[in-house]
Design a protein around this motif. Structure first.
Motif, PDB file in Angstrom:
ATOM      1  N   TRP A  90       0.826  -1.216   0.000  1.00  0.00           N
ATOM      2  CA  TRP A  90       0.000   0.000   0.000  1.00  0.00           C
ATOM      3  C   TRP A  90       0.857   1.262   0.000  1.00  0.00           C
ATOM      4  O   TRP A  90       0.573   2.223  -0.716  1.00  0.00           O
ATOM      5  CB  TRP A  90      -0.945  -0.003   1.203  1.00  0.00           C
ATOM      6  CG  TRP A  90      -1.737   1.264   1.261  1.00  0.00           C
ATOM      7  CD1 TRP A  90      -2.906   1.524   0.612  1.00  0.00           C
ATOM      8  CD2 TRP A  90      -1.381   2.466   1.959  1.00  0.00           C
ATOM      9  NE1 TRP A  90      -3.306   2.807   0.858  1.00  0.00           N
ATOM     10  CE2 TRP A  90      -2.383   3.422   1.683  1.00  0.00           C
ATOM     11  CE3 TRP A  90      -0.314   2.827   2.790  1.00  0.00           C
ATOM     12  CZ2 TRP A  90      -2.357   4.709   2.212  1.00  0.00           C
ATOM     13  CZ3 TRP A  90      -0.289   4.106   3.313  1.00  0.00           C
ATOM     14  CH2 TRP A  90      -1.309   5.039   3.019  1.00  0.00           C
ATOM     15  N   ASN A  91       1.928   1.251   0.835  1.00  0.00           N
ATOM     16  CA  ASN A  91       2.751   2.456   0.926  1.00  0.00           C
ATOM     17  C   ASN A  91       3.750   2.468  -0.235  1.00  0.00           C
ATOM     18  O   ASN A  91       4.896   2.052  -0.100  1.00  0.00           O
ATOM     19  CB  ASN A  91       3.476   2.521   2.273  1.00  0.00           C
ATOM     20  CG  ASN A  91       4.161   3.852   2.476  1.00  0.00           C
ATOM     21  OD1 ASN A  91       4.454   4.561   1.508  1.00  0.00           O
ATOM     22  ND2 ASN A  91       4.424   4.206   3.723  1.00  0.00           N
TER      23      ASN A  91
ATOM     24  N   THR B   5      -5.775   6.916   3.498  1.00  0.00           N
ATOM     25  CA  THR B   5      -4.830   7.286   4.556  1.00  0.00           C
ATOM     26  C   THR B   5      -4.073   6.091   5.128  1.00  0.00           C
ATOM     27  O   THR B   5      -3.187   6.271   5.965  1.00  0.00           O
ATOM     28  CB  THR B   5      -5.573   7.991   5.706  1.00  0.00           C
ATOM     29  OG1 THR B   5      -6.676   7.168   6.094  1.00  0.00           O
ATOM     30  CG2 THR B   5      -6.097   9.349   5.275  1.00  0.00           C
TER      31      THR B   5
ATOM     32  N   GLU C 258       7.426   4.051  -0.040  1.00  0.00           N
ATOM     33  CA  GLU C 258       8.588   3.301   0.439  1.00  0.00           C
ATOM     34  C   GLU C 258       8.866   2.053  -0.389  1.00  0.00           C
ATOM     35  O   GLU C 258      10.003   1.653  -0.525  1.00  0.00           O
ATOM     36  CB  GLU C 258       8.460   2.964   1.930  1.00  0.00           C
ATOM     37  CG  GLU C 258       7.369   1.996   2.282  1.00  0.00           C
ATOM     38  CD  GLU C 258       7.272   1.732   3.785  1.00  0.00           C
ATOM     39  OE1 GLU C 258       8.005   2.370   4.572  1.00  0.00           O
ATOM     40  OE2 GLU C 258       6.456   0.882   4.165  1.00  0.00           O
TER      41      GLU C 258
HETATM   42  C1  NAG Z   1       5.076   5.507   3.971  1.00  0.00           C
HETATM   43  O1  NAG Z   1       6.453   5.276   4.045  1.00  0.00           O
HETATM   44  C2  NAG Z   1       7.216   6.462   4.179  1.00  0.00           C
HETATM   45  C3  NAG Z   1       8.687   6.093   4.032  1.00  0.00           C
HETATM   46  O2  NAG Z   1       9.023   5.041   4.898  1.00  0.00           O
HETATM   47  C4  NAG Z   1       6.889   7.105   5.518  1.00  0.00           C
HETATM   48  O3  NAG Z   1       7.622   8.311   5.670  1.00  0.00           O
HETATM   49  C5  NAG Z   1       5.394   7.396   5.542  1.00  0.00           C
HETATM   50  O4  NAG Z   1       5.044   7.877   6.819  1.00  0.00           O
HETATM   51  C6  NAG Z   1       4.579   6.178   5.226  1.00  0.00           C
HETATM   52  N1  NAG Z   1       3.196   6.591   5.067  1.00  0.00           N
HETATM   53  C7  NAG Z   1       2.193   6.129   5.803  1.00  0.00           C
HETATM   54  C8  NAG Z   1       0.877   6.752   5.611  1.00  0.00           C
HETATM   55  O5  NAG Z   1       2.344   5.235   6.618  1.00  0.00           O
END
Ligand code: NAG
Ligand code: NAG
Ligand code: NAG
Ligand code: NAG
Ligand code: ZN
Length: 447
Positions: free
Chosen positions: A240-241, A265, A244
């Motif tokens: 999902w993310n 979100t 990263e």
């Molecule tokens: C997704 O991953 C990035 C990099 O690790 C991080 O900064 C970010 O908070 C993450 N987003 C969510 C919504 O968890």
């Protein structure tokens, strides 16, 4: 560019995408929603003249009569799209007609943003107790503007139930199924979710606004109608993310709520995706999953985020060492990564996808191609992979092989090119029915 070259270029752009145009993938929109709403209802309808209208009223009279599909009656006409109430009424009608042994309606726990209750039904089965013995999950309507999807699912189920009761076979254009195949398909046990995105569907049907996402306003911006909603097919848990997991510059989804691919979100942040995941939990024998989309005449399988390979287990979505490398197709130096898919799993999915695409092609003569999803474009948070990652995280859960079917072709005469003409709708109905049948028969063959 010469104008003929330009037209070829445009046709290519449209033809190579599914669910989204190239422009939408870049953050744009097919139609300007502010202008669309300013024009008022009558002009909005004119902009989509020649498309199958959404029905008014309820042809199944609140579940007192059951639908009869094209495979059982060459008379069946499809000159209107089932409205959101009719879809539910059809399910009630089927339950009334064929009884609790064959059709059981159920509701899901998470209410939508607009407080709708989502529902599904379990169909046929092998006579095992409770929720056991249901092997195939079929869903439609996750992208609300992809009109006709719920209709195709409802009518295929109607055909199966009717043909099984009458001990008959089914015919869809150039594809025929014997009475024994009908019985076999139904005895797999089918779980259906005809409307995965009810808020989006209600809105799209009321406004003809080519609406794709759900209607969650949590991150919407005042005066910006396109900033409402989450793309549910980017909101599932697999990678999902994307920030990263993926290589920089690959845009499998978006963090910008104004795009059509805004992913929400968090993984499964939306009630609709939670409900699909809940459904996977409820039916422990599910092994196959088909998510119906349009258009593109494609059958998409394999991982959504990168190509498959069956040699190196370490190249896995769970392995942080490969963060920042995923989604580059074909691989480039420094971005070598393909997702591991065991040979047996890959073979099963390839066979299923080939059967589905071949059957759809043979039904009408329109060519359907089966390909690995990221060969079209990589995506994150897709529905088709949810049943694989669940099993990887919890060995008690059965692997569910998923695929996305993109029925039909674009309607370039309409403002919303996802709304089919009547001729297109009929072809889509034949082909989608065959897609479901072929998946059910693959499940019967491979278990
Ligand atoms: C997704 O991953 C990035 C990099 O690790 C991080 O900064 C970010 O908070 C993450 N987003 C969510 C919504 O968890
Ligand atoms: C439709 O049928 C359902 C269940 O059979 C019932 O609860 C509901 O009241 C009916 N609605 C109308 C408008 O008759
Ligand atoms: C098809 O229409 C004809 C003529 O209206 C009718 O006699 C026949 O019963 C219909 N067949 C079915 C399967 O509905
Ligand atoms: C949502 O619907 C349920 C059932 O119809 C109702 O009891 C509840 O009050 C509704 N909630 C809101 C916030 O409208
Ligand atoms: Zn779609």
């Amino acid at each position: 560019m010469k104008s003929s070259t330009f037209l070829t270029f445009l046709a290519h752009l449209v033809a190579t995408e599914a669910c989204l145009t190239e422009k939408e993938r870049q953050g744009g929109h097919i139609i300007d929603l502010k202008a669309h709403f300013a024009r008022g209802t009558i002009n909005r309808r004119q902009a989509n003249l020649g498309t199958v209208p959404v029905a008014v009223g309820d042809r199944f009279q609140n579940g007192t009569t059951a639908p009869v599909g094209l495979g059982s009656s060459a008379n069946a006409t499809f000159d209107s799209i089932l409205n959101i109430e009719e879809i539910k009424s059809a399910v009630f009608g089927l339950a009334k007609q064929y009884g609790k042994d064959q059709v059981q309606y159920f509701e899901m726990p998470h209410r939508t943003f607009e407080n709708r209750t989502m529902y599904g039904a379990r169909i046929g089965g092998s006579g095992k107790k409770g929720n056991k013995g249901y092997k195939v999950l079929l869903e439609s309507g996750i992208h609300s503007r992809e009109r006709g999807g719920p209709d195709h699912l409802i009518y295929l189920i109607s055909d199966l139930l009717r043909a099984a009761k009458d001990k008959k076979g089914l015919v869809y254009g150039g594809m025929s199924y014997s009475s024994a195949q009908v019985q076999s398909a139904l005895s797999q046990g089918i779980v259906i979710i005809p409307v995965v995105n009810p808020d989006g569907l209600a809105f799209d049907q009321a406004t003809d606004s080519c609406w794709r996402k759900n209607r969650n306003t949590a991150r919407a911006i005042e005066g910006e109608p396109s900033s409402i909603g989450v793309d549910l097919n980017r909101n599932f848990a697999p990678v999902w993310n994307f920030t990263e997991s993926f290589a920089p510059g690959v845009d499998p989804a978006s963090d910008d709520p104004s795009t059509e691919i805004y992913h929400g979100t968090g993984p499964l942040s939306e009630p609709e995706t939670k409900n699909v995941d809940w459904t996977l939990d409820q039916f422990p024998d599910l092994g196959w999953f088909l998510d119906l989309h349009s258009p593109a005449t494609l059958v998409l399988y394999g991982w959504c985020h990168d190509s498959n390979q069956a040699l190196d287990r370490s190249q896995s979505w769970q392995n942080k060492a490969f963060d920042g490398k995923r989604g580059v197709v074909p691989d480039k130096p420094g971005f070598e990564y393909k997702e591991f898919l065991g040979q047996k799993d890959w073979d099963a999915l390839t066979l299923a996808a080939a059967r589905v695409a071949g059957g759809m092609t043979d039904s009408t003569g329109r060519f359907y191609r089966a390909l690995q999803a990221p060969h079209l474009y990589p995506s994150s948070g897709c529905s088709a992979d949810q049943g694989l990652i669940r099993a990887a995280l919890d060995p008690r859960k059965k692997k569910v092989y998923g695929m996305g079917v993109e029925f039909g072709e674009w309607n370039l005469d309409a403002e919303c090119s996802f709304y089919p003409t009547e001729d297109q709708h009929r072809l889509n109905m034949i082909e989608s029915s065959v897609a479901f049948m072929e998946l059910l028969l693959t499940a019967a063959r491979l278990g």
